[in-house]
Design a protein around this motif. Sequence first.
Motif, PDB file in Angstrom:
ATOM      1  N   ARG A 124     113.122 -59.397  25.961  1.00 40.38           N
ATOM      2  CA  ARG A 124     113.125 -60.196  24.739  1.00 40.38           C
ATOM      3  C   ARG A 124     114.152 -59.618  23.775  1.00 40.38           C
ATOM      4  O   ARG A 124     114.480 -58.430  23.825  1.00 40.38           O
ATOM      5  CB  ARG A 124     111.744 -60.203  24.076  1.00 40.38           C
ATOM      6  CG  ARG A 124     110.695 -60.976  24.858  1.00 40.38           C
ATOM      7  CD  ARG A 124     109.338 -60.890  24.209  1.00 40.38           C
ATOM      8  NE  ARG A 124     108.892 -59.498  24.238  1.00 40.38           N
ATOM      9  CZ  ARG A 124     107.942 -58.996  23.469  1.00 40.38           C
ATOM     10  NH1 ARG A 124     107.310 -59.754  22.599  1.00 40.38           N
ATOM     11  NH2 ARG A 124     107.600 -57.725  23.564  1.00 40.38           N
ATOM     12  N   VAL A 139     111.783 -63.301  17.277  1.00 40.57           N
ATOM     13  CA  VAL A 139     111.672 -62.839  18.659  1.00 40.57           C
ATOM     14  C   VAL A 139     112.042 -63.994  19.591  1.00 40.57           C
ATOM     15  O   VAL A 139     111.478 -65.082  19.503  1.00 40.57           O
ATOM     16  CB  VAL A 139     110.239 -62.348  18.963  1.00 40.57           C
ATOM     17  CG1 VAL A 139     110.151 -61.819  20.386  1.00 40.57           C
ATOM     18  CG2 VAL A 139     109.803 -61.294  17.950  1.00 40.57           C
ATOM     19  N   LEU A 140     113.001 -63.741  20.486  1.00 43.40           N
ATOM     20  CA  LEU A 140     113.474 -64.740  21.449  1.00 43.40           C
ATOM     21  C   LEU A 140     113.168 -64.270  22.864  1.00 43.40           C
ATOM     22  O   LEU A 140     113.238 -63.069  23.158  1.00 43.40           O
ATOM     23  CB  LEU A 140     114.993 -64.926  21.319  1.00 43.40           C
ATOM     24  CG  LEU A 140     115.543 -65.256  19.938  1.00 43.40           C
ATOM     25  CD1 LEU A 140     117.065 -65.257  19.974  1.00 43.40           C
ATOM     26  CD2 LEU A 140     115.014 -66.583  19.449  1.00 43.40           C
ATOM     27  N   ASP A 141     112.878 -65.224  23.762  1.00 39.33           N
ATOM     28  CA  ASP A 141     112.724 -64.841  25.165  1.00 39.33           C
ATOM     29  C   ASP A 141     114.113 -64.710  25.792  1.00 39.33           C
ATOM     30  O   ASP A 141     115.131 -64.934  25.120  1.00 39.33           O
ATOM     31  CB  ASP A 141     111.815 -65.814  25.921  1.00 39.33           C
ATOM     32  CG  ASP A 141     112.399 -67.206  26.120  1.00 39.33           C
ATOM     33  OD1 ASP A 141     113.605 -67.429  25.859  1.00 39.33           O
ATOM     34  OD2 ASP A 141     111.630 -68.096  26.542  1.00 39.33           O
ATOM     35  N   SER A 143     115.779 -66.542  27.665  1.00 45.22           N
ATOM     36  CA  SER A 143     116.595 -67.760  27.671  1.00 45.22           C
ATOM     37  C   SER A 143     117.020 -68.176  26.262  1.00 45.22           C
ATOM     38  O   SER A 143     117.722 -69.162  26.108  1.00 45.22           O
ATOM     39  CB  SER A 143     115.831 -68.901  28.343  1.00 45.22           C
ATOM     40  OG  SER A 143     114.723 -69.289  27.543  1.00 45.22           O
ATOM     41  N   ARG A 145     114.823 -68.902  23.732  1.00 41.38           N
ATOM     42  CA  ARG A 145     113.787 -69.721  23.098  1.00 41.38           C
ATOM     43  C   ARG A 145     112.992 -68.854  22.122  1.00 41.38           C
ATOM     44  O   ARG A 145     112.585 -67.742  22.440  1.00 41.38           O
ATOM     45  CB  ARG A 145     112.858 -70.294  24.157  1.00 41.38           C
ATOM     46  CG  ARG A 145     111.804 -71.260  23.623  1.00 41.38           C
ATOM     47  CD  ARG A 145     110.985 -71.865  24.752  1.00 41.38           C
ATOM     48  NE  ARG A 145     110.310 -70.866  25.558  1.00 41.38           N
ATOM     49  CZ  ARG A 145     109.076 -70.418  25.334  1.00 41.38           C
ATOM     50  NH1 ARG A 145     108.371 -70.888  24.334  1.00 41.38           N
ATOM     51  NH2 ARG A 145     108.546 -69.510  26.130  1.00 41.38           N
ATOM     52  N   GLU A 146     112.777 -69.382  20.907  1.00 41.91           N
ATOM     53  CA  GLU A 146     112.033 -68.638  19.899  1.00 41.91           C
ATOM     54  C   GLU A 146     110.567 -68.529  20.282  1.00 41.91           C
ATOM     55  O   GLU A 146     109.919 -69.521  20.594  1.00 41.91           O
ATOM     56  CB  GLU A 146     112.162 -69.309  18.534  1.00 41.91           C
ATOM     57  CG  GLU A 146     111.505 -68.526  17.428  1.00 41.91           C
ATOM     58  CD  GLU A 146     111.715 -69.112  16.056  1.00 41.91           C
ATOM     59  OE1 GLU A 146     110.743 -69.117  15.277  1.00 41.91           O
ATOM     60  OE2 GLU A 146     112.847 -69.572  15.750  1.00 41.91           O
ATOM     61  N   LEU A 147     110.048 -67.298  20.233  1.00 41.04           N
ATOM     62  CA  LEU A 147     108.658 -67.031  20.551  1.00 41.04           C
ATOM     63  C   LEU A 147     107.815 -66.742  19.313  1.00 41.04           C
ATOM     64  O   LEU A 147     106.641 -67.081  19.260  1.00 41.04           O
ATOM     65  CB  LEU A 147     108.546 -65.827  21.491  1.00 41.04           C
ATOM     66  CG  LEU A 147     109.221 -65.943  22.847  1.00 41.04           C
ATOM     67  CD1 LEU A 147     109.150 -64.619  23.592  1.00 41.04           C
ATOM     68  CD2 LEU A 147     108.568 -67.062  23.652  1.00 41.04           C
ATOM     69  N   GLN A 148     108.432 -66.104  18.322  1.00 41.80           N
ATOM     70  CA  GLN A 148     107.645 -65.617  17.194  1.00 41.80           C
ATOM     71  C   GLN A 148     108.568 -65.278  16.021  1.00 41.80           C
ATOM     72  O   GLN A 148     109.723 -64.929  16.219  1.00 41.80           O
ATOM     73  CB  GLN A 148     106.900 -64.362  17.652  1.00 41.80           C
ATOM     74  CG  GLN A 148     105.922 -63.781  16.700  1.00 41.80           C
ATOM     75  CD  GLN A 148     105.183 -62.595  17.326  1.00 41.80           C
ATOM     76  OE1 GLN A 148     105.619 -62.018  18.324  1.00 41.80           O
ATOM     77  NE2 GLN A 148     104.058 -62.239  16.736  1.00 41.80           N
ATOM     78  N   ARG A 149     108.011 -65.370  14.801  1.00 39.23           N
ATOM     79  CA  ARG A 149     108.674 -64.910  13.580  1.00 39.23           C
ATOM     80  C   ARG A 149     107.729 -63.952  12.878  1.00 39.23           C
ATOM     81  O   ARG A 149     106.559 -64.257  12.706  1.00 39.23           O
ATOM     82  CB  ARG A 149     109.000 -66.070  12.640  1.00 39.23           C
ATOM     83  CG  ARG A 149     110.151 -66.903  13.119  1.00 39.23           C
ATOM     84  CD  ARG A 149     110.471 -68.040  12.140  1.00 39.23           C
ATOM     85  NE  ARG A 149     111.697 -68.651  12.592  1.00 39.23           N
ATOM     86  CZ  ARG A 149     112.892 -68.441  12.061  1.00 39.23           C
ATOM     87  NH1 ARG A 149     113.004 -67.674  11.000  1.00 39.23           N
ATOM     88  NH2 ARG A 149     113.965 -69.010  12.551  1.00 39.23           N
TER      89      ARG A 149
END
Length: 166
Positions: A124, A139-141, A143, A145-149
């Motif tokens: 990540r 937080v991005l995975d 690829s 893609r946003e996972l969390q702020r």
Amino acid sequence: MVVTADGTGARKVGKTFGVCHLAWSADGRHLAGYTGTTAGVYVFDMQTGTSVRAKGIKLANHVQSLSPDGRKVVVHTLSPEDPGGDGGWPVGFRPAIVDTVTGEKVPIPVKGTKMGAFYLADGRLVVRVLGRTHNTLVVLDASGRELQRLAEPAETRNQGLLQIVR
């Protein structure tokens, strides 16, 4: 030189020109740093003892993070007109992610004023975004893609981050 945490077992593993603002890959195999003269970034391979200049980075004065496999580096790249200087660990900078093998820049799909980025051990990417009262960690995975702020505590807004561990 490499030593164990208690200071024993010192052994020489090789030589690198990337000696400033060092960053380890999560797998422990690679170490990246800039030259101290801003003349590029080098990635050192602990298994082979070799150091290779990262492609795509002509000038840099800060290495913040290295991907778990040691292939992508978060770096502060410079133009020929920018002041070089070393100084201390920066509070923030506009991060660039560069594939050290191909020299390709990796886009960071986060809006706002980016002021740093860190790879986590699982791949990540955490991007630090400037805010008025507090900064935000996005937080991005793998690829993008946003996972969390996450909101940073307000009191850390003007402090440099050395690492993000979770």
